[in-house]
Motif scaffolding. Structure first.
Motif, PDB file in Angstrom:
ATOM      1  N   PHE A  69       0.851  -1.192   0.000  1.00  0.00           N
ATOM      2  CA  PHE A  69       0.000   0.000   0.000  1.00  0.00           C
ATOM      3  C   PHE A  69       0.888   1.244   0.000  1.00  0.00           C
ATOM      4  O   PHE A  69       2.002   1.225   0.538  1.00  0.00           O
ATOM      5  CB  PHE A  69      -0.906   0.017   1.239  1.00  0.00           C
ATOM      6  CG  PHE A  69      -1.915  -1.093   1.261  1.00  0.00           C
ATOM      7  CD1 PHE A  69      -3.089  -1.002   0.535  1.00  0.00           C
ATOM      8  CD2 PHE A  69      -1.686  -2.236   2.019  1.00  0.00           C
ATOM      9  CE1 PHE A  69      -4.014  -2.031   0.562  1.00  0.00           C
ATOM     10  CE2 PHE A  69      -2.604  -3.256   2.052  1.00  0.00           C
ATOM     11  CZ  PHE A  69      -3.773  -3.163   1.309  1.00  0.00           C
ATOM     12  N   THR A  70       0.367   2.320  -0.590  1.00  0.00           N
ATOM     13  CA  THR A  70       1.142   3.562  -0.687  1.00  0.00           C
ATOM     14  C   THR A  70       0.588   4.595   0.279  1.00  0.00           C
ATOM     15  O   THR A  70      -0.603   4.953   0.204  1.00  0.00           O
ATOM     16  CB  THR A  70       1.104   4.128  -2.115  1.00  0.00           C
ATOM     17  OG1 THR A  70       1.576   3.128  -3.031  1.00  0.00           O
ATOM     18  CG2 THR A  70       1.968   5.374  -2.231  1.00  0.00           C
ATOM     19  N   ALA A  71       1.443   5.045   1.198  1.00  0.00           N
ATOM     20  CA  ALA A  71       1.053   6.100   2.132  1.00  0.00           C
ATOM     21  C   ALA A  71       1.269   7.462   1.472  1.00  0.00           C
ATOM     22  O   ALA A  71       2.221   7.655   0.709  1.00  0.00           O
ATOM     23  CB  ALA A  71       1.861   6.005   3.418  1.00  0.00           C
ATOM     24  N   ARG A  72       0.397   8.410   1.763  1.00  0.00           N
ATOM     25  CA  ARG A  72       0.458   9.729   1.132  1.00  0.00           C
ATOM     26  C   ARG A  72       1.577  10.547   1.779  1.00  0.00           C
ATOM     27  O   ARG A  72       1.617  10.718   2.992  1.00  0.00           O
ATOM     28  CB  ARG A  72      -0.883  10.436   1.311  1.00  0.00           C
ATOM     29  CG  ARG A  72      -0.983  11.761   0.585  1.00  0.00           C
ATOM     30  CD  ARG A  72      -2.376  12.325   0.740  1.00  0.00           C
ATOM     31  NE  ARG A  72      -2.487  13.623   0.087  1.00  0.00           N
ATOM     32  CZ  ARG A  72      -3.601  14.348   0.068  1.00  0.00           C
ATOM     33  NH1 ARG A  72      -4.694  13.895   0.686  1.00  0.00           N
ATOM     34  NH2 ARG A  72      -3.613  15.514  -0.543  1.00  0.00           N
ATOM     35  N   CYS A  73       2.486  11.075   0.920  1.00  0.00           N
ATOM     36  CA  CYS A  73       3.600  11.863   1.449  1.00  0.00           C
ATOM     37  C   CYS A  73       3.584  13.316   0.970  1.00  0.00           C
ATOM     38  O   CYS A  73       4.300  14.155   1.530  1.00  0.00           O
ATOM     39  CB  CYS A  73       4.928  11.206   1.089  1.00  0.00           C
ATOM     40  SG  CYS A  73       5.233  11.089  -0.693  1.00  0.00           S
ATOM     41  N   ASP A  74       2.824  13.645  -0.082  1.00  0.00           N
ATOM     42  CA  ASP A  74       2.649  15.024  -0.561  1.00  0.00           C
ATOM     43  C   ASP A  74       3.961  15.696  -0.950  1.00  0.00           C
ATOM     44  O   ASP A  74       4.168  16.897  -0.706  1.00  0.00           O
ATOM     45  CB  ASP A  74       1.930  15.890   0.498  1.00  0.00           C
ATOM     46  CG  ASP A  74       0.499  15.432   0.735  1.00  0.00           C
ATOM     47  OD1 ASP A  74      -0.083  14.828  -0.187  1.00  0.00           O
ATOM     48  OD2 ASP A  74      -0.021  15.664   1.841  1.00  0.00           O
TER      49      ASP A  74
END
Length: 268
Positions: free
Chosen positions: A88-93
């Motif tokens: 899964f990809t965590a949001r880093c902005d």
């Protein structure tokens, strides 16, 4: 020894669940070094291995910056790149790619509001996250995985937070004493009347369900007669009985004279 290690790990997980609100399924943020370590020591499937370590279901996350860093390392980390792309990809902005350490720090923030476990082999990152409250760190040692014990700073933060919850805050004190005394007394009396009415209704309902007849609460007292068992019977007056001239009661019964029958003599 393996059982003792497992108990120690479960104790750490309970600490973070009770003090910082971690809930199942647990979220684990993995960097490139940790993914490479898992593949190098054949600790696969990774989600099952980490779920066994935490004692509950775990979801593995990574970031776009970490994937980009693995891509830049070339073919030596191609297997780790393929494995990272399946997580899964965590949001880093981040518009431009930054280093894995800076990216993980931005995702965790100051309080770790997303409740991530950080999985890394970077010693500097592990040391830095010991100072951040509520950030458990997972690392690998050969073919085994470990969870770092909570640092003294993290334990002190959890203790101070618990003490704050036990005491009333300033805003709560202001809300409590904001109303005047008259309003407090009025509300108190109203609440007491309401509670008494509700209690009476509950008692009457319970009696009706059990089939118990309700007695009148205020019963008028009436005069009662004497106890018939304690009263003596009236004696008859003997002077009213008629007597004859001899002074003998006329109503007295005469005794019957018994006569003895004699057997007849034989031959008389």
């Amino acid at each position: 020894m393996r059982v003792k290690k497992q108990k120690r790990h479960r104790k750490v997980v309970r600490f973070y669940s009770a003090c910082f609100g971690f809930r199942e399924p647990y979220k684990v943020l993995c960097d490139g070094t940790f993914i490479h370590h898992l593949l190098h020591h054949r600790l696969t499937p990774a989600d099952d291995v980490i779920s066994h370590l935490l004692g509950a279901r775990a979801l593995l996350f990574t970031t776009r910056c970490i994937i980009g860093e693995l891509r830049s390392l070339g073919e030596s980390h191609s297997e780790a790149l393929e494995a990272a792309q399946q997580l899964f990809t965590a949001r880093c902005d981040h518009e431009k790619r930054v280093g894995a350490t800076a990216c993980v720090e931005s995702v965790i923030g100051e309080t770790n509001s997303e409740h991530f476990f950080v999985a890394t082999q970077d010693a500097d990152m592990r040391k830095k996250f010991r100072e951040v409250p509520g950030v458990p760190v997972i690392y690998g040692l050969r073919n085994s995985l470990f969870i770092e014990q909570p640092s003294a700073q993290q334990r002190q933060y959890a203790k101070s937070t618990e003490e704050k919850h036990l005491h009333m805050g300033e805003s709560e004190y202001l809300k409590l004493y904001k109303s005047d005394l008259k309003g407090v007394i009025t509300n108190d009396s109203t609440n007491r009347v309401t509670e008494g009415t509700q209690l009476t209704r509950n008692i009457s309902t319970t009696k009706r369900m059990l089939g118990v007849a309700e007695k009148s609460k205020f019963k008028r007292k009436r005069a009662k007669g004497p106890n018939p068992l304690s009263c003596k019977k009236k004696k008859k007056d003997d002077t009213s009985a008629p007597q004859n001239q001899d002074g003998v009661d006329s109503g007295a019964t005469k005794k019957k004279i018994r006569k003895r029958k004699r057997a007849k003599e034989i031959g008389s």
